[in-house]
Design an enzyme around this catalytic site. Sequence first.
Site, PDB file in Angstrom:
ATOM      1  N   THR A   1       0.871  -1.186   0.000  1.00 19.78           N
ATOM      2  CA  THR A   1       0.000   0.000   0.000  1.00 19.78           C
ATOM      3  C   THR A   1       0.904   1.231   0.000  1.00 19.78           C
ATOM      4  OG1 THR A   1      -0.251  -0.242   2.400  1.00 19.78           O
ATOM      5  CG2 THR A   1      -2.030  -1.082   1.012  1.00 19.78           C
TER       6      THR A   1
ATOM      7  N   LYS B   1       4.136  -7.018   4.041  1.00 18.85           N
ATOM      8  CA  LYS B   1       3.864  -5.626   3.726  1.00 18.85           C
ATOM      9  C   LYS B   1       3.504  -4.916   5.013  1.00 18.85           C
ATOM     10  CE  LYS B   1       0.541  -3.604   3.142  1.00 18.85           C
ATOM     11  NZ  LYS B   1      -0.087  -2.547   4.023  1.00 18.85           N
TER      12      LYS B   1
ATOM     13  N   THR C   1       1.948  -8.500  12.286  1.00 19.95           N
ATOM     14  CA  THR C   1       2.109  -7.202  11.660  1.00 19.95           C
ATOM     15  C   THR C   1       1.034  -7.044  10.612  1.00 19.95           C
ATOM     16  OG1 THR C   1       3.655  -5.748  10.578  1.00 19.95           O
ATOM     17  CG2 THR C   1       3.773  -8.079   9.989  1.00 19.95           C
TER      18      THR C   1
ATOM     19  N   GLU D   1       6.006   4.816   7.429  1.00 16.05           N
ATOM     20  CA  GLU D   1       5.619   5.953   6.581  1.00 16.05           C
ATOM     21  C   GLU D   1       6.426   7.202   6.921  1.00 16.05           C
ATOM     22  OE1 GLU D   1       1.005   4.674   5.645  1.00 16.05           O
ATOM     23  OE2 GLU D   1       1.443   5.918   7.395  1.00 16.05           O
TER      24      GLU D   1
ATOM     25  N   ASN E   1      -0.432  10.612   5.779  1.00  6.97           N
ATOM     26  CA  ASN E   1      -1.674  10.212   6.408  1.00  6.97           C
ATOM     27  C   ASN E   1      -2.754  11.293   6.395  1.00  6.97           C
ATOM     28  OD1 ASN E   1      -1.462   7.389   7.670  1.00  6.97           O
ATOM     29  ND2 ASN E   1       0.535   8.314   8.048  1.00  6.97           N
TER      30      ASN E   1
ATOM     31  N   THR F   1      -6.859   9.939  -0.634  1.00  7.12           N
ATOM     32  CA  THR F   1      -6.821  10.629  -1.924  1.00  7.12           C
ATOM     33  C   THR F   1      -5.516  10.365  -2.639  1.00  7.12           C
ATOM     34  OG1 THR F   1      -6.007  12.615  -0.815  1.00  7.12           O
ATOM     35  CG2 THR F   1      -8.369  12.442  -1.173  1.00  7.12           C
TER      36      THR F   1
END
EC number: 2.3.1.35
Length: 410
Positions: free
Chosen positions: A160, A186, A197, A283, A405, A410
């Site tokens: 992702t 992932k 996870t 991230e 985030n 979007t």
Amino acid sequence: MLKTKDTSELLKIKNGTVVSPKGFLAAGVHAGLRYSKNDLGIILSEVPANSAAVYTQSHFQAAPLKVTQESINQAGMLQAIIVNSAVANACTGEKGLQDAYEMRAHCARKFQLAEHHVAVASTGVIGEYLEMEKIRDGIDQLKPSSQNNQAENFGQAILTTDTVMKTSCYELNIDEKKVIIGGAAKGSGMIHPNMGTMLSFITTDAKIDSDSLHTVLKDITNTTFNQITVDGETSTNDMVIVMANGLAENQTLNENHPQWSQFKLGLQKVAEELAKQIAKDGEGATKLIEVKVTGAKTVNEANIVAKKIVGSNLVKTAVYGADANWGRIVGVIGHSDVSLQPELVEIYLEDTCLFKENSPQAYSEETATAALKKEQVNILVHLKNGDASGKAWGCDLTYDYVKINASYRT
């Protein structure tokens, strides 16, 4: 292949994948759930494989997890795992559950498998329904093979917000038979597992009984996947699955097998490497943080302290800014629910002692800053209150985490 430092009998396969173990195939395609990248993948065993899994403890378990639990509980075996990205199929009510069942059924029909030999996994946005026509068409396009390029296609299909694929593979000798353990995972955000996870899939051609496989997976999860955190958030879809198809033809592994500890070490190495790769790819992250805690009363207490440190936003931001503010680490340890004596605690940044005897220590700011600017930051805490130790992994907290985030949908 490279020898690891842990034992001369455990070999790391540098470019190994989930199809490196005998009898495993994989594939990944673009089904149209995402704009252009692969978004549907499969791992397939040539024969039914003894299997075990651990799942998120979120009260809002996603529909695919419920279907997978039903599959594994029926016979303790799987032959395929079908996975999609883009849509988590979580919090989608009865329709979402029926879609997960249909995903399982269509995969079983396509590859002529028993339905209860198919596991289902999904990852992506919560609260959206799967586009089932695209799912069915995508499954029909899958052409699994044992080639590494198809394993790579699978690895891409499950991502992702990840920036890299996560893989690990080791070889060992059991009963004079070559046994291989491979893994793919992932995870980048919503990582603070309470069992596993985001999504992790481990394959092995070892022959092992189901009960022992479940026990060893649970034990290893507690010291690997459960010891990583990116943002303190647990997902609705977290799951780890291990498939063992027995095609290596070793004697059945269990706790009484003379080489049980070697197999467990191999599985531990694969799980730990996948966990660390997830933490490193948090991230917006720029650094991997590893915390080792020694001298705890119990392993559980060592793990609690280690994970609280890597999970602290104050520690994470200090690491991002290369600021050796050890007071933030003291603060975290101070409110952890463990037994300790403050005057015995010592804190190190690599080899540099920052705190000892409940007092600041003289150290070079330049040396500390240099250590904090490395890709991996190592923090060591001595509690001096027992003989147990533990580790945890996390990442720094950056401006990019907020950007990613703030516009996830979007």
